[in-house]
Design a protein around this motif. Structure first.
Motif, short mmCIF file in Angstrom:
data_model
loop_
_atom_site.label_atom_id
_atom_site.label_comp_id
_atom_site.label_asym_id
_atom_site.label_seq_id
_atom_site.Cartn_x
_atom_site.Cartn_y
_atom_site.Cartn_z
N GLN B 34 11.17 -2.72 -5.09
CA GLN B 34 10.63 -2.70 -4.11
C GLN B 34 9.33 -1.28 -3.31
O GLN B 34 8.25 -1.89 -2.91
CB GLN B 34 11.12 -3.10 -2.70
N SER B 35 9.56 -0.71 -4.90
CA SER B 35 8.37 0.55 -4.00
C SER B 35 7.17 0.50 -5.36
O SER B 35 6.31 0.83 -4.74
CB SER B 35 9.40 1.83 -5.32
N GLU B 148 1.36 -7.99 4.62
CA GLU B 148 1.48 -6.10 5.42
C GLU B 148 3.01 -5.40 4.62
O GLU B 148 2.36 -4.77 4.52
CB GLU B 148 2.00 -6.70 6.19
N ALA B 149 3.94 -5.86 4.23
CA ALA B 149 4.88 -5.72 3.63
C ALA B 149 4.62 -4.97 2.09
O ALA B 149 5.51 -4.33 2.22
CB ALA B 149 6.64 -7.01 3.47
N GLU B 152 2.31 -1.78 2.63
CA GLU B 152 3.49 -0.87 3.54
C GLU B 152 4.12 -0.51 2.19
O GLU B 152 4.43 0.94 2.12
CB GLU B 152 3.82 -1.78 4.74
N SER B 156 3.22 3.20 1.23
CA SER B 156 4.45 4.15 1.69
C SER B 156 5.69 4.96 -0.35
O SER B 156 5.32 6.21 0.10
CB SER B 156 6.17 3.52 1.93
N ALA B 197 0.49 1.30 10.83
CA ALA B 197 2.01 1.75 10.32
C ALA B 197 2.26 2.55 9.91
O ALA B 197 3.34 3.87 10.23
CB ALA B 197 2.56 0.35 10.18
N VAL B 198 1.37 2.80 8.13
CA VAL B 198 2.13 4.12 7.59
C VAL B 198 1.46 5.66 8.10
O VAL B 198 2.05 6.47 8.19
CB VAL B 198 1.59 3.48 6.01
N VAL B 201 3.19 6.99 11.54
CA VAL B 201 4.26 8.05 10.54
C VAL B 201 4.06 9.03 10.64
O VAL B 201 4.95 9.83 10.76
CB VAL B 201 4.89 6.75 9.94
#
Lengths: 181, 247
Positions: B34-35, B148-149, B152, B156, B197-198, B201
């Motif tokens: 997922q990275s 979006e997922a 992100e 990240s 969103a990132v 954070v």
């Protein structure tokens, strides 16, 4: 049992005793064999207790020796390996090359190690700017694995909330977000 | 009887540990997958060596010079080394080089640290932009939620690889957002939400309003016999416990 059979039996028992004693001595002297694991643990506990006292050069040297002996006897002992990283960091005020190698080796040997996961994820994140990208990937994988598994024994989410290093806190915050989604 | 029950207990513990490790490997593997954005390790390593050597040469050549001169020389050295390189590779390489230089104590020199931070901002901004581009391209036609997922995760991952400070990361994200907007990527559904969103954070960490620090300083690792939930303080020597996995 006749007297004739008693003597050879006793002699055989004596020979067996001598043989077993010899094997035990060999295990003790060579640092290998069934007893070595237990002796590695002795060095481990000695190093741990030394480091529980206020740090001084002498204590760090002694603990370093104990940790190295533990590792020599038990090469898969990640706690001893990481203790060397910790000692190097305390002694030098920063993560050393050897410390990084030990941290990387701990992941190469056991990528997901519940006995030490909480400590090494926190340690890596608290030295995040010094950790190379490949090790960062390993730390990320372990943190996410234990975080997703919800292992109460490891408490990864608590670990991620406890990071002090600013760079490490950014990574930890992003991982926490990913875990809570 | 006692010995027998101890043996059975050990076998049960070993089986439980094996099952846990197997499941963790699967979960961990999917976490790595997922990275999303991964640099070519060989290319990144080669470039990392070039960057580290260039920085060391710049520091050596400017010994005794002013802090401003050293900073400018180091910045030029890094910029020269990463010029024309793939931003994702450059990001991983710079992170690796910083790790090497940090272990050597070179980044303890304030002018070097400032130069590194300055270049990290530039490199990370480019890497974030490239990561978003890649994620969007890989998810063309997908739903906004999927985009979006993916975005992100990509951003990240890029920030995690970088290891830059919160301030540097925040500045890099601002630059990247501007760059994405100029390329029209922020109009792709899901992109703006993901980057925002990132950014939120990171901003929380940069301004000190992030997660509350609850633990004490990192202490030594526990021994294999003393592994416990919180190992910030040395626990007493006790038998190992079998972990409980929930979920």
């Amino acid at each position: 049992m006749s007297r004739k059979t008693q003597i050879p039996t006793l002699a055989a028992l004596a020979a067996l005793t001598v043989l077993a004693s010899g094997l035990a001595l060999l295990a003790l002297a060579g640092g290998r064999g069934p007893l070595s694991g237990e002796f590695a643990q002795v060095h481990e506990v000695r190093a741990f207790r030394l480091l529980s006292r206020p740090a001084s050069s002498a204590i760090l040297r002694e603990a370093d020796t104990e940790a190295r002996q533990a590792l020599a006897l038990s090469p898969y002992n990640n706690a001893a390996r990481l203790r060397l990283s910790y000692i190097g960091t305390v002694a030098n005020g920063r993560m050393t090359s050897e410390g990084l190698k030990n941290l990387a080796a701990s992941y190469e040997l056991v990528p997901f190690d519940y006995t030490i996961a909480a400590w090494r994820v926190r340690f890596a994140l608290d030295h995040w700017d010094a950790v190379p990208p490949d090790v960062r990937s390993s730390v990320f994988a372990e943190a996410m694995a234990f975080g997703k598994a919800g292992s109460q024994d490891v408490g990864m989410r608590t670990v991620l909330q406890s990071i002090r290093n600013p760079s490490g806190r950014v990574a930890a915050a992003l991982w926490l977000r990913a875990l809570t989604k | 009887m006692n010995r027998k029950s101890t043996s059975i207990s050990r076998v049960v513990k070993a089986l439980a540990a094996s099952a846990a490790i197997a499941s963790l490997t699967v979960v961990g593997g999917s976490a790595i997958a997922q990275s999303a954005v991964q640099a070519d390790p060989a290319a990144a390593q080669a470039l990392a060596s070039t960057i580290a050597s260039a920085v060391q040469a710049a520091v050596t050549a400017n010994q005794g010079a002013s802090a401003a001169t050293i900073q400018a020389a180091v910045e030029a050295a890094i910029a020269g080394a990463v010029a024309g390189k793939d931003p994702i590779v450059a990001n991983a390489a710079l992170a690796s080089a910083v790790s090497t230089l940090s272990a050597q104590g070179v980044t303890n020199i304030p002018a070097v640290a400032a130069a590194v931070q300055s270049q990290q901002t530039v490199v990370l901004a480019a890497a974030v932009t490239a990561a978003v581009q890649t994620a969007v391209a890989a998810n063309q036609g997908a739903s906004a939620a999927t985009v979006e997922a993916a975005v992100e995760a990509a951003v990240s991952s890029t920030i995690t690889t970088s290891g830059a400070s919160p301030t540097v990361t925040q500045t890099a994200l601002t630059t990247a957002t501007t760059s994405l907007a100029s390329q029209g990527l922020t109009s792709v559904p899901g992109v703006t939400t993901a980057v925002a969103a990132v950014t939120t954070v990171v901003q929380a960490q940069a301004t000190g309003t992030g997660t509350t620090v609850t633990a004490t300083n990192t202490t030594q690792p526990t021994t294999t016999e003393t592994a416990s939930t919180t190992n910030t303080t040395p626990p007493p020597v006790a038998p190992p416990t079998v972990p409980t996995y929930v979920g």
